[in-house]
Design an enzyme around this catalytic site. Sequence first.
Site, PDB file in Angstrom:
ATOM      1  N   ASN A 280     -14.589  -6.212  10.956  1.00 22.04           N
ATOM      2  CA  ASN A 280     -13.370  -5.741  11.621  1.00 22.04           C
ATOM      3  C   ASN A 280     -13.600  -5.493  13.107  1.00 22.04           C
ATOM      4  OD1 ASN A 280     -12.031  -5.880   9.221  1.00 22.04           O
ATOM      5  ND2 ASN A 280     -11.860  -3.685   8.901  1.00 22.04           N
ATOM      6  N   LYS A 327      -7.526   3.256   2.310  1.00 23.08           N
ATOM      7  CA  LYS A 327      -6.077   3.312   2.094  1.00 23.08           C
ATOM      8  C   LYS A 327      -5.607   2.578   0.844  1.00 23.08           C
ATOM      9  CE  LYS A 327      -5.325   3.461   7.116  1.00 23.08           C
ATOM     10  NZ  LYS A 327      -6.702   3.138   7.558  1.00 23.08           N
ATOM     11  N   LYS A 369       2.166   8.630   1.307  1.00 25.70           N
ATOM     12  CA  LYS A 369       1.574   8.900  -0.005  1.00 25.70           C
ATOM     13  C   LYS A 369       0.989  10.308  -0.091  1.00 25.70           C
ATOM     14  CE  LYS A 369       0.763   4.034  -0.972  1.00 25.70           C
ATOM     15  NZ  LYS A 369       1.610   3.578   0.147  1.00 25.70           N
ATOM     16  N   LEU A 409       3.903  -3.766   7.956  1.00 17.08           N
ATOM     17  CA  LEU A 409       3.890  -5.164   7.544  1.00 17.08           C
ATOM     18  C   LEU A 409       2.543  -5.814   7.806  1.00 17.08           C
ATOM     19  CD1 LEU A 409       7.361  -6.238   8.945  1.00 17.08           C
ATOM     20  CD2 LEU A 409       6.796  -5.604   6.616  1.00 17.08           C
TER      21      LEU A 409
END
Length: 576
Positions: A280, A327, A369, A409
């Site tokens: 990443n 996540k 959440k 998105l």
Amino acid sequence: MSNPYSNYFQNSLWIIPVMSVLAIPIYIGTGYYRGLLTYNNSFFIYKSSIINFLLVLVSLLIGYFFNQSMPPRSIWPLMYIIIISLNGLVKIGLRDYVRSLSASKKESQNVVIYGAGSAGAQLINSLSTIGNYKIKFIIDDDKNLIGRSIGGIKIFSPEYLKNIKYKIDNILLAIPSASIEKRKQIIYKVQDLGFSILEVPTIEEITEGKAKIDNLRRIEIENLLERDIVLPIPELLEKGIKNKNILITGAGGSIGSEISNQIIKMEPRNLILVDSNEKNLYELINNLGSFKKNTSFILGNCCDEKFMNDLLQRNNIELIFHTSAYKHVNLVEENPIQGLYNNIISSLIICKLSSHLKIPKVILISSDKAVRPKNIMGASKRVSEILFQAFDNEFNETCFSMVRFGNVLNSSGSVIPLFKNQIKSRIPLTVTHPEVIRYFMTIKEASQLVIQASALAKGGEVFLLDMGEPIKILNLAKQMIKLSGLTIKNEDNLNGDLEIIFTGLRPGEKLYEELLIDNKSKSTIHPLIYKAEEKYIIYENLMPIIDEMEKALINQDLYKSLSFLKQIVPEWERSN
């Protein structure tokens, strides 16, 4: 009685052979024949006007020089017009003949252009040179245009689409300047009639040279989930960023990388980007391109207290965006110790070091959440929120605030990349439940709102981002199949391309998500940012439980870890 003009014409027949002889060297010398017939446009008319004026002028001069009988002066302009017209007819005729030959060798598509504006006209002209598109007609909503034509192609109202008796391969949407809401209405209307739809590039892409008008493409689902843009408030976007030393944890993740991308353009003094994922971080380095001045890319774990302490002190950090977290709900549910340790202990270390070093402002990126969580990931984010609230109440020299929002998105774990892969592989789309709904927001919009919320932070607030209208995941799956030019396979259409199957809610998954715990929020100066002040556990009561929980996590004691989690977040119930 004889016509005096007849004598003029008989005596002036010398003009025909003279012009014929002159035309060849003049046309060749001026490059009149060098243009490619297929791409002839209005330019050749202007060029023809100049060249043929030269031809007539030279012929006139030769007539005077050799003392030839001259036709009346009024005949010369008429002669000039006739020559230009004949030239034009021949050129256009040859162009269309060449295009028809080219088209006959290709497999052509029957298409309809939606939009009779400048983009539609450009598209017609461009497609006519390609040769493998048969434009049957044009559609437009403007009543003043209906019944008229562009290039001989007639314009109809959208209602005409209902009456078509022959096959249309694609509707080509050529309204790049239309609002997002207008485009949605058109796309849904066309899809409901059973047509496949493609679109031209945006105005920005065309003007910046990134795409041509005929670079037709499938409409991405992200385009239909976007909202009309609410422009950032400039003083909020740059406030607290310019000339500041800023740290972003989890910088290589979906939100972290976009926040990095936004901030790096606002001229921070130094930008420190931390991530434990080598891949990443490497991708982030490449994606930021030339904007890497005064930017450091640090490979490290936020749960390493000594590493973080050295990093914060060495760089004199003034603002932290803590985006680092696991996540993926199902992965954390299956790996609870690792999920809790990473999410909670990283937040604990950030809070401890920030308060000790008196870092001015720290922003936690939270999740919807965390509200009445039904899974361990959500519960861990709620603990992080409570930690930030407790530390803000206890330590006045550091501003601790949180920003809570839903799905973005194309983030890692988002359902959209999953559906895209399933469609690409031609396998059934998997939906957990027919009634499950989620909020969606673009990564760019979410990141800009997070940065603006940080400028509003005074301490202890939970900022909520307006996520728009919730989307039913089943409808999302259906929409993506249609946008791919495929059909849904079900009881009503057994010959469809792809079916949708229901797999059942996974452990910890909810039918719908929420943003508020106490159902109370206040507006801010930004129309899409709200704030809530929610109940939390005070520092003195919270820290003993957190300390014991940390020991249990280090010892891999799941039972104790979950019991401490339940003490901090009593509304959490572990799924079976």
